[in-house]
Every structure is written in structure tokens, then in C-alpha cells.
Design an enzyme around this catalytic site. Structure first.
Site, PDB file in Angstrom:
ATOM      1  N   THR A 152       0.815  -1.218   0.000  1.00  0.00           N
ATOM      2  CA  THR A 152       0.000   0.000   0.000  1.00  0.00           C
ATOM      3  C   THR A 152       0.844   1.262   0.000  1.00  0.00           C
ATOM      4  O   THR A 152       0.452   2.281  -0.584  1.00  0.00           O
ATOM      5  CB  THR A 152      -0.934   0.000   1.237  1.00  0.00           C
ATOM      6  OG1 THR A 152      -1.772  -1.150   1.168  1.00  0.00           O
ATOM      7  CG2 THR A 152      -1.799   1.247   1.280  1.00  0.00           C
TER       8      THR A 152
ATOM      9  N   ASP B 245      -0.024  -7.201   4.864  1.00  0.00           N
ATOM     10  CA  ASP B 245      -0.790  -8.427   5.077  1.00  0.00           C
ATOM     11  C   ASP B 245       0.081  -9.629   5.430  1.00  0.00           C
ATOM     12  O   ASP B 245      -0.291 -10.446   6.272  1.00  0.00           O
ATOM     13  CB  ASP B 245      -1.642  -8.753   3.848  1.00  0.00           C
ATOM     14  CG  ASP B 245      -2.850  -7.850   3.722  1.00  0.00           C
ATOM     15  OD1 ASP B 245      -3.142  -7.112   4.692  1.00  0.00           O
ATOM     16  OD2 ASP B 245      -3.510  -7.867   2.664  1.00  0.00           O
TER      17      ASP B 245
ATOM     18  N   GLN C 102      -4.295 -20.954  20.055  1.00  0.00           N
ATOM     19  CA  GLN C 102      -5.095 -20.012  19.285  1.00  0.00           C
ATOM     20  C   GLN C 102      -5.136 -18.645  19.960  1.00  0.00           C
ATOM     21  O   GLN C 102      -5.468 -17.650  19.314  1.00  0.00           O
ATOM     22  CB  GLN C 102      -6.527 -20.546  19.120  1.00  0.00           C
ATOM     23  CG  GLN C 102      -6.596 -21.806  18.282  1.00  0.00           C
ATOM     24  CD  GLN C 102      -8.012 -22.358  18.165  1.00  0.00           C
ATOM     25  OE1 GLN C 102      -8.984 -21.635  18.329  1.00  0.00           O
ATOM     26  NE2 GLN C 102      -8.117 -23.646  17.876  1.00  0.00           N
ATOM     27  N   CYS C 103      -4.800 -18.596  21.253  1.00  0.00           N
ATOM     28  CA  CYS C 103      -4.765 -17.319  21.975  1.00  0.00           C
ATOM     29  C   CYS C 103      -3.565 -16.502  21.515  1.00  0.00           C
ATOM     30  O   CYS C 103      -2.479 -17.037  21.313  1.00  0.00           O
ATOM     31  CB  CYS C 103      -4.671 -17.546  23.486  1.00  0.00           C
ATOM     32  SG  CYS C 103      -6.073 -18.435  24.170  1.00  0.00           S
TER      33      CYS C 103
END
Length: 340
Positions: free
Chosen positions: A12, A89, A275-276
Site C-alpha cells: 500500500t 498483510d 489459538q490465543c
């Protein structure tokens, strides 16, 4: 004069709005420089390598990581630091990958980009670019680099690259590093957290560009079926990242544990990360993770998903004997995890 090697991959930061369509389209590094007149007042000698064509970071690949590593190796002796302009990203993946590929690093390699194009009035690109350059050029009194790490600079903060993940696509504060301290905070003054910055005394750069991306991902959720688990465990992947619950827990269902056990006995490497986003896997703390520990699931501690992916690619690419690979997977080799 401080010599900085700038690699413009795309993202970007180097976009401009097409007045005809309203869509963002890329422009050249020279046009980026035109939007940062402050650079003329800074005592830097910039050497620029622009990708041609420039790429969206969603198209990033291990082959491009190897190309970036080779660029740094080829220009290492002639420059004081390196700045990589990159789309946000997949920036954390690229920073993590290069942290492993660049062994013995004694100079800064700083990734930065922006959430708005540099041509926009309210852009965050100028500050990110200018301050990242300043940090890349910073030296200690003995002349050594002050931040000899692969890092990400975004919205006033410098993070260790392999401890960082993108968490927000709508704010300038796009990245976080909850399990490791911020290395630098830039306000009126640039404050360096020297105690948190890694050092490699008397090191010589070694570049490891061979990676093996033959890995899979098993993200757990309540109700996951045997068919889905089998699809991942019975794939050709040599290693599997298992994203478990909380402190590294999984279901205690016999069918699930038996499948993990069989996969490991058949030679699969299974790395357990949480996953935390905050905290660490603590295998053995609960009954479920005790079973995982016994069968040989590898504790990923507090590694980010991005670090886990790229560390496995790196280690598999080194062709280590399996016992050595597992030992290095469990331990910190570039500051990517904390063992508790």
C-alpha cells in the site's frame, strides 16, 4: 554518511489512486521519494532495489524470501542497515522467515509499510518510512548497530519481527507483539529498550535460503470431525502446526488422541501452538495436554503462527536429523519463543 539499502517490494505504501477508476495502482520508488521531501535533509545514502514488477504481499512466497535474503547477503558489507518496504498483510511472515534465514545478523533489517498510500494527505507512510530509516541507521557508541535484528516498524513502535502479527486492517496501529516487549517507541524522542534488543557479538552472517514448505495446519474447534482431522494428518505434510485451545489443550476424545499418536508414530512432526494471541502453551498443566506431551507433540510455547510456520520451513530446509530438528524446534534460536 550512513548507507542504507532499501528494497521496495510493493504494498500500500507505494500506491496511488487512479482518478479514472478510483482504484489503487502502484507507482515507482522515485515517485515515493517525491512524496517524502524530508529525505533531502537527512544524511543518508540510499541504495534502492525495486521489484519489477512490484508485488502485492498476498503473493509473497518462500522463493521471494530467499531472493530477499540473497539481496541482503550481496550488499551486507557495503551498507549499515536494510529497509524493506512491504505490504502489511504478510509482513509478519516475511520478517519471521528472514529472522531465521539470516543467521549471525549484526545489522538492522527493518520492514515497514503503511495502511494508506504515501500520496494520501493523511498517510501514515511518511512517518513509518522516515523513522524506520532513522532506527536502521542508529549506532551504539562503539559504532555497532543499535538494533541488529529483523524487525517491523509500524505506527511509532518497533517490534521483533518473529514476535509480531497483524491484528488490525483498519487502524494505523496494525501490528502487535503481546508476548515480547516493544524494542523502540518513537515519540518526541526515540526511546530504545536496549535490554530487549538481541545482540550477536562477533557474529558472521550466514544465509540459509533453502526452506521446505511441506507443512500443514490443523486448527481445532468444538465439533471438529474425524474426517477433517484425517484430511490434515494423512496428507503428505512432513510437519503439522496444531492450533489448540488455551494453554495447549485439545479434546480428550479417544479417536482424536489415537489419530495424533498414529501420525507421530508414522513420522509426522506435530507442533502445538495456542489459538490465543497472549500467553503460552503449557503442556502438562492440564490432563489433555499431558497426553499430548507423552505421545511426542512438540511444545510451541508462545510462538506466533507466523513464526511457527516459517521456523518449521527453515528447520525442514536444513535437513537436520530428526532428533536435532525437534530439539531446535522446542528451543529459541532467534528469540522467537520464551520457554517457561
Amino acid at each position: 554518511m550512513t548507507k542504507i539499502f532499501v528494497i521496495y517490494t510493493g504494498g500500500t505504501i507505494g500506491m496511488i489512486t487512479d482518478p479514472a477508476t478510483g482504484a489503487l495502482k502502484p507507482f515507482t520508488f522515485e515517485q515515493i521519494i517525491e512524496n517524502v521531501p524530508e529525505l533531502k535533509r537527512m544524511d543518508y545514502q540510499l541504495t534502492v532495489h525495486s521489484f519489477n514488477p512490484i508485488i502485492d504481499s498476498s503473493d509473497m512466497t518462500p522463493e521471494i524470501w530467499a531472493f530477499l535474503a540473497k539481496l541482503i547477503e550481496d550488499n551486507y558489507d557495503d551498507h549499515d542497515g536494510f529497509l524493506i518496504l512491504h505490504g502489511s498483510d504478510t509482513m509478519a511472515f516475511s520478517a519471521s522467515a528472514l529472522s531465521f534465514m539470516l543467521e549471525g545478523l549484526t545489522k538492522p533489517v527493518i520492514f515497514t509499510g503503511s495502511q494508506l498510500p504515501i500520496s494520501e494527505v493523511r498517510t501514515d507512510a511518511k512517518e513509518n518510512f522516515i523513522t524506520a530509516l532513522e532506527i536502521a541507521s542508529a549506532k551504539l557508541p562503539d559504532g555497532k548497530a543499535r538494533v541488529p535484528e529483523v524487525c517491523i516498524y509500524f505506527e511509532n513502535k518497533l517490534f521483533r519481527g518473529n514476535r509480531t502479527f497483524k491484528y488490525n486492517s483498519a487502524k494505523f496501529e496494525a501490528f502487535r507483539s503481546p508476548n515480547y516487549p516493544v524494542l523502540v517507541e518513537a515519540g518526541v524522542h526515540i526511546k530504545y529498550n536496549d535490554a530487549a534488543i538481541g545482540k550477536c557479538e562477533n557474529c558472521i552472517l550466514k544465509v540459509h535460503s533453502n526452506v521446505n514448505n511441506n507443512i500443514g495446519v490443523l486448527k481445532l474447534y468444538p465439533g471438529i470431525s474425524p474426517q477433517i482431522v484425517d484430511a490434515v494428518l494423512n496428507s503428505d505434510a512432513e510437519a503439522i502446526i496444531m492450533e489448540s485451545f488455551g494453554a495447549g489443550n485439545t479434546t480428550t476424545a479417544k479417536w482424536f488422541l489415537d489419530r495424533l499418536d498414529n501420525a507421530i508414530k508414522n513420522g509426522k512432526i506435530i507442533l502445538d501452538i495456542s489459538q490465543c494471541k497472549v500467553g503460552s502453551v503449557e503442556m502438562g498443566r492440564y490432563e489433555t495436554s499431558s497426553e499430548l506431551l507423552k505421545m511426542g507433540v512438540v511444545n510451541g510455547y508462545d510462538m506466533t503462527f507466523e513464526a511457527a510456520v516459517t521456523k518449521l520451513m527453515y528447520l525442514l530446509g536444513r535437513n537436520y536429523p530428526k532428533d536435532r530438528l525437534l530439539r531446535r524446534l522446542r528451543t529459541s534460536i532467534r528469540g522467537e519463543l520464551t520457554q517457561y
